[in-house]
Scaffold this motif. Structure first.
Motif, PDB file in Angstrom:
ATOM      1  N   LEU A  29       0.823  -1.206   0.000  1.00  0.00           N
ATOM      2  CA  LEU A  29       0.000   0.000   0.000  1.00  0.00           C
ATOM      3  C   LEU A  29       0.860   1.259   0.000  1.00  0.00           C
ATOM      4  O   LEU A  29       0.498   2.269  -0.605  1.00  0.00           O
ATOM      5  N   ARG A  30       2.022   1.209   0.675  1.00  0.00           N
ATOM      6  CA  ARG A  30       2.927   2.359   0.653  1.00  0.00           C
ATOM      7  C   ARG A  30       3.435   2.607  -0.772  1.00  0.00           C
ATOM      8  O   ARG A  30       3.545   3.753  -1.217  1.00  0.00           O
ATOM      9  N   ALA A  31       3.766   1.520  -1.491  1.00  0.00           N
ATOM     10  CA  ALA A  31       4.226   1.671  -2.876  1.00  0.00           C
ATOM     11  C   ALA A  31       3.122   2.261  -3.751  1.00  0.00           C
ATOM     12  O   ALA A  31       3.366   3.139  -4.588  1.00  0.00           O
ATOM     13  N   ILE A  32       1.885   1.804  -3.559  1.00  0.00           N
ATOM     14  CA  ILE A  32       0.762   2.339  -4.330  1.00  0.00           C
ATOM     15  C   ILE A  32       0.578   3.818  -4.023  1.00  0.00           C
ATOM     16  O   ILE A  32       0.368   4.644  -4.921  1.00  0.00           O
ATOM     17  N   SER A  33       0.665   4.171  -2.741  1.00  0.00           N
ATOM     18  CA  SER A  33       0.462   5.560  -2.335  1.00  0.00           C
ATOM     19  C   SER A  33       1.480   6.486  -2.975  1.00  0.00           C
ATOM     20  O   SER A  33       1.148   7.574  -3.449  1.00  0.00           O
ATOM     21  N   GLN A  34       2.744   6.051  -3.014  1.00  0.00           N
ATOM     22  CA  GLN A  34       3.790   6.891  -3.589  1.00  0.00           C
ATOM     23  C   GLN A  34       3.665   6.978  -5.098  1.00  0.00           C
ATOM     24  O   GLN A  34       3.839   8.056  -5.688  1.00  0.00           O
ATOM     25  N   GLN A  35       3.343   5.856  -5.768  1.00  0.00           N
ATOM     26  CA  GLN A  35       3.241   5.866  -7.226  1.00  0.00           C
ATOM     27  C   GLN A  35       1.988   6.591  -7.710  1.00  0.00           C
ATOM     28  O   GLN A  35       1.964   7.106  -8.821  1.00  0.00           O
ATOM     29  N   ALA A  36       0.966   6.628  -6.858  1.00  0.00           N
ATOM     30  CA  ALA A  36      -0.260   7.359  -7.223  1.00  0.00           C
ATOM     31  C   ALA A  36      -0.155   8.841  -6.902  1.00  0.00           C
ATOM     32  O   ALA A  36      -1.079   9.607  -7.209  1.00  0.00           O
ATOM     33  N   GLY A  37       0.955   9.261  -6.250  1.00  0.00           N
ATOM     34  CA  GLY A  37       1.130  10.663  -5.911  1.00  0.00           C
ATOM     35  C   GLY A  37       0.349  11.101  -4.690  1.00  0.00           C
ATOM     36  O   GLY A  37       0.224  12.300  -4.430  1.00  0.00           O
ATOM     37  N   GLN A  93      -6.728  11.557   2.077  1.00  0.00           N
ATOM     38  CA  GLN A  93      -5.715  10.696   1.468  1.00  0.00           C
ATOM     39  C   GLN A  93      -6.054   9.227   1.655  1.00  0.00           C
ATOM     40  O   GLN A  93      -5.841   8.411   0.752  1.00  0.00           O
ATOM     41  N   VAL A  94      -6.561   8.870   2.827  1.00  0.00           N
ATOM     42  CA  VAL A  94      -6.946   7.477   3.067  1.00  0.00           C
ATOM     43  C   VAL A  94      -8.061   7.064   2.114  1.00  0.00           C
ATOM     44  O   VAL A  94      -8.035   5.960   1.544  1.00  0.00           O
ATOM     45  N   ALA A  95      -9.051   7.932   1.926  1.00  0.00           N
ATOM     46  CA  ALA A  95     -10.153   7.615   1.013  1.00  0.00           C
ATOM     47  C   ALA A  95      -9.644   7.431  -0.420  1.00  0.00           C
ATOM     48  O   ALA A  95     -10.036   6.479  -1.118  1.00  0.00           O
ATOM     49  N   ARG A  96      -8.745   8.319  -0.861  1.00  0.00           N
ATOM     50  CA  ARG A  96      -8.167   8.185  -2.208  1.00  0.00           C
ATOM     51  C   ARG A  96      -7.365   6.908  -2.338  1.00  0.00           C
ATOM     52  O   ARG A  96      -7.432   6.206  -3.364  1.00  0.00           O
ATOM     53  N   LEU A  97      -6.600   6.594  -1.293  1.00  0.00           N
ATOM     54  CA  LEU A  97      -5.740   5.415  -1.339  1.00  0.00           C
ATOM     55  C   LEU A  97      -6.571   4.144  -1.380  1.00  0.00           C
ATOM     56  O   LEU A  97      -6.271   3.216  -2.139  1.00  0.00           O
ATOM     57  N   HIS A  98      -7.630   4.072  -0.580  1.00  0.00           N
ATOM     58  CA  HIS A  98      -8.499   2.899  -0.595  1.00  0.00           C
ATOM     59  C   HIS A  98      -9.175   2.739  -1.950  1.00  0.00           C
ATOM     60  O   HIS A  98      -9.284   1.617  -2.474  1.00  0.00           O
ATOM     61  N   ALA A  99      -9.621   3.846  -2.525  1.00  0.00           N
ATOM     62  CA  ALA A  99     -10.274   3.782  -3.834  1.00  0.00           C
ATOM     63  C   ALA A  99      -9.292   3.302  -4.907  1.00  0.00           C
ATOM     64  O   ALA A  99      -9.643   2.492  -5.774  1.00  0.00           O
TER      65      ALA A  99
END
Length: 735
Positions: free
Chosen positions: A333-341, A359-365
């Motif tokens: 999830l950390r990798a996704i968060s960084q690559q998604a900006g 940010q949590v809502a965006r990351l979960h989506a």
């Protein structure tokens, strides 16, 4: 001797102990009553310690007097006795440093009412009289300190009166009043945080909290102030929520948000480590620690070591909590968060680990929208390698190290919404119509020498057109291209200044996708031919091939296998060039001169017989589809057609060149089908070849040896006929 033993310590004891009067105060008053000038000298005469007061000795002497029982009990109650590491006073405990007896301290208004000592004046943090709001003093009118052994409580050593009348101004909300209430001298309100703790802890904690709240943020502890205990008591005298409010106010007023984001131990400066060190065993500390953490969680960024604290109102979520909510690996999830900006790559852990609600809502989506490469290729109607190439070209977004899909969770993932949007674009491409022969995208890719992702990009940008859709297929697999429109560019001969990618792959003994990776990275320059197709620039490729070489074909001379090639090159000090470029297989490109220093002269240039170059030139004019490298490299060369539908083997044997073709029933069923369907015609066209019988595996081999220039013309025509059979296969048996 009996008379000496029975002698009493004083000859007069008309004065009686007052409220709060300890042994040393009553002792000094009796010394004054006997007209002596020093209680210390008199104590020494009684053979008790007059220099350093020992309360128990002094109390024992006074208890010898024939005082009423209530007076003796008063002395016992109000005399602090040192026992088991604490002063025991009126049922309470005090630390040694919390009391001072050497200098006399007093309230002038209290002395005016009753000239005797009060034991609570000896408490170091007792600074204001709670009855008169007068400061506690220790000096005479002349400014000299008054020692404990001075016997008078009415006059100072200069003869000035010590008492000074003042009106009663009761302060039941002050720290000093609370101390007296603990001695049961006065009544006080309930203090839920303090009432259950021993008095010595109350004084320590009030002083420490007061030092924190009375000063700005400091890394080191500030100097002790007179008002520390009173300030701390005001914060601790209410409920736990009142304490939290006081701490929140202090944090917002004294600590910048940037510093609060660095964690609780930085936010409270000197107090947090000292509190945990000094008060860890204190009764009050768990409540104070919890209040501090809750207050800090409201205003700053706090780690989850405080997770066991009830009702902790975190301002932010951690990446670990966000991962736990949807059942994902936190690293993925950390990798996704960084690559998604959503978060940034930073050496500061706090910048990577803490997220806001948005940010949590965006990351979960984003995480829920991810699909695997396999699913993406199914939706797009192409191979997984094509999906990866589309990611490299920037057509779609790819996420690495998600730990959701792929081997050990490190596979590529894509946003399903991006893939669906691309499918919509693919199906919305305008068609030009036509009922003639058409080709699919896979066939067209081989025919044009362009990768499928390049064709997709060309179609989406309007540079290529689609004839119609095959509704039986999905995505880009449904595209059908007019055969006539793309027939001429396919058959046009390559000019001298141009090099096909498949030919370059044969020269470098690499896979085609590796050459395409070099072109995309700009390592090898490209140019657009007369047919509008992209080729390699021959001058650029000649420089490239003369400077670099593929180390993989020489692994036998390097003494290693495929798995150990990278480590072997590193051991020999041979630096890999462009090893980080993405291709289907790893790239082991090295400098030619570096490799030659280690294994000697390479045998891939200038060792072939003259018939090799003559055969290569003839094939370029008769049937350019067969890709023949400039040199054999001392190895058996497989000369494939441009579409890689078939190949022949080229063996250099001295000054001769042997051409061998084996038609295999397995694992090349398509090639075998073409051969069996056209066997009679192929054998007629290849009558100059020497044919073998069908072996046990069902394979048939044909060989031709080139001796002269006439032989080259014969073999060139034979290979051209073979190419035509595979270019337009016909009469194939049905499965």
């Amino acid at each position: 001797m009996e008379l000496l033993r029975a002698r009493l310590p004083f000859t007069s004891w008309r004065s009686k102990p007052g409220l709060g009067d300890p042994a040393q105060g009553y002792f000094a008053r009796l010394v004054a009553e006997g007209q002596h000038v020093s209680a210390r000298v008199y104590a020494n005469e009684l053979e008790i310690n007059g220099r350093n007061i020992v309360m128990q000795e002094m109390l024992d002497e006074l208890l010898k007097l024939p005082l009423p029982e209530e007076c003796k009990q008063s002395l016992i109650r109000w005399t602090p006795i040192w026992r088991n590491g604490y002063h025991r006073l009126a049922g309470e405990t005090l630390r040694k440093r919390q009391m001072s007896f050497y200098n006399r301290r007093f309230c002038r208004a209290c002395l005016a009412e009753a000239p005797h000592h009060r034991v609570w004046w000896d408490i170091v943090d007792f600074h204001v009289c709670p009855f008169h709001c007068e400061p506690i003093e220790d000096r005479s009118a002349a400014g000299d300190q008054i020692k404990w052994w001075f016997p008078s409580f009415e006059l100072d050593p200069e003869g000035e009166p010590l008492g000074r009348p003042a009106s009663l101004l009761l302060e039941p909300d002050d720290f000093e009043w609370y101390v007296l209430s603990r001695f049961e001298c006065v009544e006080s309100y309930a203090r839920p945080l303090l009432d259950g703790a021993p008095l010595h802890e109350v004084i320590d904690v009030c002083g420490a909290v007061g030092r924190l709240l009375a000063n700005p943020w400091m890394k080191s502890a500030p100097a002790i102030g007179r008002e520390d205990c009173r300030t701390g008591f005001l914060a601790l005298s209410g409920s736990l929520s009142d304490l939290e409010k006081s701490l929140v106010t202090w944090l917002e007023s004294n600590v910048a948000q940037q510093d609060r984001n660095r964690g609780i131990y930085n936010g409270y400066g000197w107090f947090m480590p000292r509190g945990e060190r000094n008060f860890l065993e204190a009764t009050l500390w768990p409540d104070i620690d919890a209040a501090m953490r809750r207050a800090f969680a409201r205003t700053g960024r706090i780690g989850r070591q405080s997770a066991d604290v009830d009702q902790l109102p975190h301002r932010e979520h951690t990446i670990k909590e966000a991962a736990k909510t949807i059942g994902m690996d936190v690293r993925g999830l950390r990798a996704i968060s960084q690559q998604a900006g959503i978060t940034v790559k930073s050496s500061n852990p706090a910048m990577r680990s803490f997220l806001t609600e948005e940010q949590v809502a965006r990351l979960h989506a984003t995480a829920k929208d991810l699909i695997s490469v396999k699913e993406a290729s199914a939706r797009l109607g192409c191979r997984q390698t094509c999906v990866r190439s589309l990611v490299s070209m920037g057509v779609i977004k790819g996420f690495l190290h998600t730990r959701i899909f792929g081997h050990e969770g490190n596979g590529l993932a894509h946003l399903g919404s991006d893939i669906d949007a691309l499918v919509d674009r693919v199906l919305a491409v305008p068609t030009v119509g036509g009922q003639g022969q058409s080709h699919g995208i896979a066939y067209l890719s081989k025919a044009l020498g362009k990768s499928i992702p390049e064709i997709v990009r060309s179609v989406l940008s309007g540079k290529m057109s689609v004839a119609r859709f095959d509704r039986r297929r999905k995505g880009i697999g449904s595209w059908r291209f007019d055969a006539v429109a793309y027939k001429k560019p396919f058959r046009q001969r390559v000019r001298e200044k141009e090099v096909r990618a498949v030919e370059a792959a044969a020269v470098m003994q690499m896979q085609l996708d590796a050459i395409q990776a070099f072109v995309r990275a700009g390592v090898i320059k490209s140019r657009v031919g007369r047919d509008g197709q992209t080729y390699l620039d021959r001058a650029s490729f000649d420089v490239f091939s003369s400077t670099y070489v593929n180390a993989k074909p020489y692994q036998d001379r390097l003494g290693c296998t495929d798995l150990g090639l990278a480590r072997r090159l590193e051991e020999l000090g041979i630096r890999r060039i462009h090893g980080k470029l993405r291709a289907r297989n790893k790239i082991y490109l090295v400098e030619r001169k570096s490799l030659e220093k280690v294994i000697g002269k390479l045998d891939d240039r200038g060792t072939d017989p003259p018939v090799w170059e003559a055969f290569r030139n003839t094939m370029a004019s008769v049937c350019a589809s067969f890709v023949i490298p400039p040199s054999s490299g001392g190895k058996v060369v497989k000369a494939y057609t441009a579409t890689r539908s078939t190949y022949v083997e080229l063996h250099v044997e001295g000054e001769e060149l042997l051409i061998r073709k084996t038609f295999r029933s397995h694992p090349a069923p398509r090639e075998w089908k073409v051969f069996t369907a056209n066997q009679r015609q192929i054998r007629e066209e290849w009558k100059a070849f020497r044919w073998s019988k069908q072996n046990a595996r069902g394979d048939v081999t044909a060989e031709f040896r080139i001796h002269t220039t006439e032989d080259i013309a014969i073999i060139a025509e034979a290979l051209r006929c073979l190419y035509l059979h595979f270019r337009n296969p016909r009469n194939l048996p049905k499965a």
